[in-house]
Design a protein around this motif. Structure first.
Motif, short mmCIF file in Angstrom:
data_model
loop_
_atom_site.label_atom_id
_atom_site.label_comp_id
_atom_site.label_asym_id
_atom_site.label_seq_id
_atom_site.Cartn_x
_atom_site.Cartn_y
_atom_site.Cartn_z
N GLU A 5 7.28 -3.33 1.38
CA GLU A 5 6.14 -3.78 0.58
C GLU A 5 4.83 -3.51 1.30
OE1 GLU A 5 6.06 -7.98 -0.23
OE2 GLU A 5 4.53 -7.74 -1.79
N CYS A 6 3.87 -3.02 0.53
CA CYS A 6 2.51 -2.86 1.07
C CYS A 6 1.93 -4.25 1.28
CB CYS A 6 1.65 -2.08 0.06
SG CYS A 6 -0.09 -2.07 0.49
N VAL A 7 1.52 -4.55 2.51
CA VAL A 7 1.02 -5.89 2.79
C VAL A 7 -0.38 -6.11 2.22
CG1 VAL A 7 2.41 -6.16 4.87
CG2 VAL A 7 0.07 -5.29 5.07
N VAL A 8 -1.04 -5.04 1.81
CA VAL A 8 -2.39 -5.19 1.28
C VAL A 8 -2.38 -5.46 -0.22
CG1 VAL A 8 -4.58 -3.99 0.87
CG2 VAL A 8 -3.49 -3.89 3.11
N CYS A 9 -1.53 -4.72 -0.99
CA CYS A 9 -1.60 -4.90 -2.44
C CYS A 9 -0.27 -5.30 -3.07
CB CYS A 9 -2.12 -3.63 -3.11
SG CYS A 9 -0.91 -2.31 -3.18
N GLY A 10 0.82 -5.24 -2.33
CA GLY A 10 2.09 -5.67 -2.89
C GLY A 10 2.93 -4.57 -3.52
N ILE A 38 0.29 7.44 1.98
CA ILE A 38 -0.56 6.27 1.72
C ILE A 38 -0.12 5.58 0.44
CG2 ILE A 38 -2.57 7.18 2.98
CD1 ILE A 38 -3.87 7.74 0.27
N PRO A 40 0.13 4.33 -3.05
CA PRO A 40 -0.49 4.89 -4.26
C PRO A 40 -1.41 3.90 -4.98
CG PRO A 40 1.86 4.54 -4.60
CD PRO A 40 1.59 4.28 -3.14
N ASP A 41 -1.21 2.60 -4.77
CA ASP A 41 -2.05 1.62 -5.46
C ASP A 41 -3.32 1.27 -4.69
OD1 ASP A 41 -0.52 1.48 -7.69
OD2 ASP A 41 -0.02 -0.64 -7.52
N CYS A 42 -3.26 1.23 -3.36
CA CYS A 42 -4.45 0.77 -2.64
C CYS A 42 -4.88 1.68 -1.51
CB CYS A 42 -4.27 -0.66 -2.12
SG CYS A 42 -3.24 -0.76 -0.66
N GLY A 43 -4.05 2.65 -1.14
CA GLY A 43 -4.52 3.66 -0.19
C GLY A 43 -4.34 3.33 1.28
N VAL A 44 -3.70 2.19 1.62
CA VAL A 44 -3.50 1.93 3.04
C VAL A 44 -2.35 2.80 3.56
CG1 VAL A 44 -4.35 -0.44 2.88
CG2 VAL A 44 -1.89 0.00 2.78
N GLY A 45 -2.30 2.92 4.87
CA GLY A 45 -1.33 3.81 5.49
C GLY A 45 0.04 3.17 5.68
N GLU A 47 1.57 2.21 8.21
CA GLU A 47 1.68 1.08 9.16
C GLU A 47 1.46 -0.27 8.48
OE1 GLU A 47 -0.66 3.41 9.16
OE2 GLU A 47 -2.64 2.57 9.52
N ASP A 48 0.88 -0.25 7.27
CA ASP A 48 0.63 -1.51 6.58
C ASP A 48 1.71 -1.86 5.57
OD1 ASP A 48 -1.70 -2.52 7.81
OD2 ASP A 48 -2.87 -0.96 6.83
N SER B 45 -5.33 -9.83 3.32
CA SER B 45 -5.60 -8.92 2.22
C SER B 45 -6.09 -9.71 1.02
CB SER B 45 -4.33 -8.15 1.86
OG SER B 45 -4.51 -7.51 0.63
N MET B 48 -4.08 -10.21 -2.19
CA MET B 48 -2.93 -11.10 -2.11
C MET B 48 -3.29 -12.55 -2.43
SD MET B 48 -0.48 -9.15 -1.65
CE MET B 48 0.77 -8.46 -0.59
N LEU B 291 -8.70 0.77 -3.12
CA LEU B 291 -8.52 2.22 -2.99
C LEU B 291 -9.82 2.94 -2.55
CD1 LEU B 291 -6.01 3.97 -3.30
CD2 LEU B 291 -6.46 4.13 -5.74
N MET B 294 -10.57 2.10 1.13
CA MET B 294 -9.75 2.79 2.14
C MET B 294 -10.22 4.24 2.32
SD MET B 294 -7.74 0.71 3.54
CE MET B 294 -7.07 2.04 4.53
#
Lengths: 54, 386
Positions: A5-10, A38, A40-45, A47-48, B45, B48, B291, B294
């Motif tokens: 799971e992306c920790v930034v957007c889920g 990255i 696709p919903d929020c663009g974090v890498g 590692e997140d 975040s 969240m 988005l 970032m």
């Protein structure tokens, strides 16, 4: 097969389903997803993301 | 005068500030970095905050790291609970009350603030805006164990909270002075689908009237709407809008419009002063989403380490966290978008495509099962800022 799971957007990466729209075939393990992937919903890498039990 | 031995100073510890610091560290392990934040500096975040109840996470559990932990991880100094009181762009300094701090480059990443409702009645302490982790903790401290939540605002945040708080066992009522949900974001059929989805899990809507008065009523409140209706609730959430924080920049003579005005290098009108995230207006665009933030963090990190890099925004659809009726929307560009919505609908599954006369896709809104079609539509959409 695991889910991540992306920790930034889920957003969820499901190894079984892959992310064909992002060029990741079904069945691709997270460790084999390219390092420059990255979310696709929020663009974090990569590692997140963290492994989740769903 | 620029002082190249002074640190890069980042004001703000939200996703914009920390992600910029992370990207900077990937490119330069040594550059001196100082973050100044009015908050406690915990890394979390913001999106969240809209899924805390559904996922059973408290404010503390939503925090991913402490300020000290982030400082250690990113080899930087983080000054918490510290407010910058002035910026002197000519001297390249910021003031913290009587203290002066030099910068080589300054990054304004202090985000957007919740628009405060003007409500009479003397129950302001029971009306909460939830715009950061500390707000969220304060709200949960009061709301947990209670039952009835009145939410002011039917936009993205109001609808996300209504869905999440319902999942957390609350009874939610939404009041908003508009005739549909997401008044600025969704075409009417898609908005109706979300409303129906939320009604299906028990959310009650009062669309049209404005909350004009909120008074104490025992442990809770009684709200009076301008149509004369009254609503009893235990606690009130205000989600009537966000606006970029610009005042401190304007006071320093930095150009502001809706947000802090920046070019595609994310440079403001002042030399060596940059901005990104929810406070920034990049080539006329204020986009309060992760988005673009970032993409900005990656480009700005390169620029700040000596490789001037313009930010590009590709296709950037917004996923709304309303599991009762999922939504993905890529709004058509404001202003110059000549075209019309073409809508297909089966129940709460709506596919709305905004096309111009030539048939080119300029935006879309998908709800329910139709959200799966975003992949195909994204391929057809032009980039927001190529």
């Amino acid at each position: 097969m695991k889910k991540w799971e992306c920790v930034v957007c889920g957003w969820i990466y499901d190894e079984e389903a892959g992310a064909p729209e992002e060029g990741i075939p079904p069945g691709t393990r997270w460790e084999d997803v390219p390092d420059d992937f990255i979310c696709p919903d929020c663009g974090v890498g990569k590692e997140d993301f963290e492994m989740v039990e769903i | 005068m620029s002082n190249s031995t002074a640190p890069i100073v980042i004001i703000g510890s939200g996703l914009a500030g920390y992600n910029l610091a992370k990207e900077l560290r990937k490119l330069d392990a040594e550059q001196s970095l100082l973050m100044i934040t009015g908050d406690d500096g915990r890394s979390y975040s913001k999106p969240m905050l809209s899924t805390g109840y559904g996922k059973g996470k408290t404010a503390d559990e939503l925090a991913m790291n402490t300020a000290a932990g982030m400082a250690d991880q990113l080899n930087m100094t983080v000054r918490t609970n510290t407010r910058v009181t002035a910026i002197d762009v000519a001297a390249h300094t910021v003031s913290i009350n009587d203290e002066t701090v030099e910068y080589s480059k300054l990054v304004l990443a202090w985000g957007a603030e919740a628009v405060g409702p003007r409500i009479e009645g003397g129950a302001e302490d029971r009306v909460f805006s939830i715009n950061d982790l500390e707000d969220y903790a304060a709200f949960r401290a009061v709301a947990d164990g209670k039952k009835r939540v009145l939410i002011m605002g039917a936009g993205l945040i109001g609808c996300e909270f209504a869905n999440d708080m319902t999942a957390g066992g609350f009874e939610c009522e939404i009041v908003a002075p508009c005739d549909q949900t997401f008044p600025t974001l969704l075409p009417a059929p898609a908005a109706s689908a979300v409303q129906a989805g939320l009604e299906g899990i028990g959310v009650k809507f009062h669309l049209g009237p404005l909350v004009s008065r909120i008074e104490r009523d025992g442990e809770g409140v009684i709200a009076t709407l301008d149509n004369g209706d009254t609503i009893q609730a235990d606690v009130v959430v205000s989600a009537i809008g966000l606006r970029p924080r610009t005042q401190l920049a304007a006071d320093a003579g930095i150009k502001v419009n809706h947000g802090i005005v920046a070019d595609r290098l994310l440079q403001t009108s002042a030399e060596d002063v940059y901005t990104l995230g929810d406070c920034a207006e990049v080539e006329g665009r204020v986009l309060l989403y992760v988005l673009p933030l970032m993409a900005s963090a990656r480009a700005l990190a390169k620029t700040l380490t000596g490789t001037p890099t313009e930010v590009s925004y590709g296709v950037m659809p917004v996923s709304v966290k309303t599991p009762a009726c999922p939504v993905v929307v890529s709004p058509p560009p404001a202003g110059d978008a000549a075209g019309r919505w073409i809508v297909e609908q089966e129940g709460n599954d709506v596919q709305a495509e905004f096309r111009n006369e030539a048939g080119d896709l300029l935006g879309y809104a998908l709800t329910g099962a139709k959200v799966a079609n975003k992949v195909a539509l994204n391929k057809e959409l032009p980039a927001i800022m190529p």
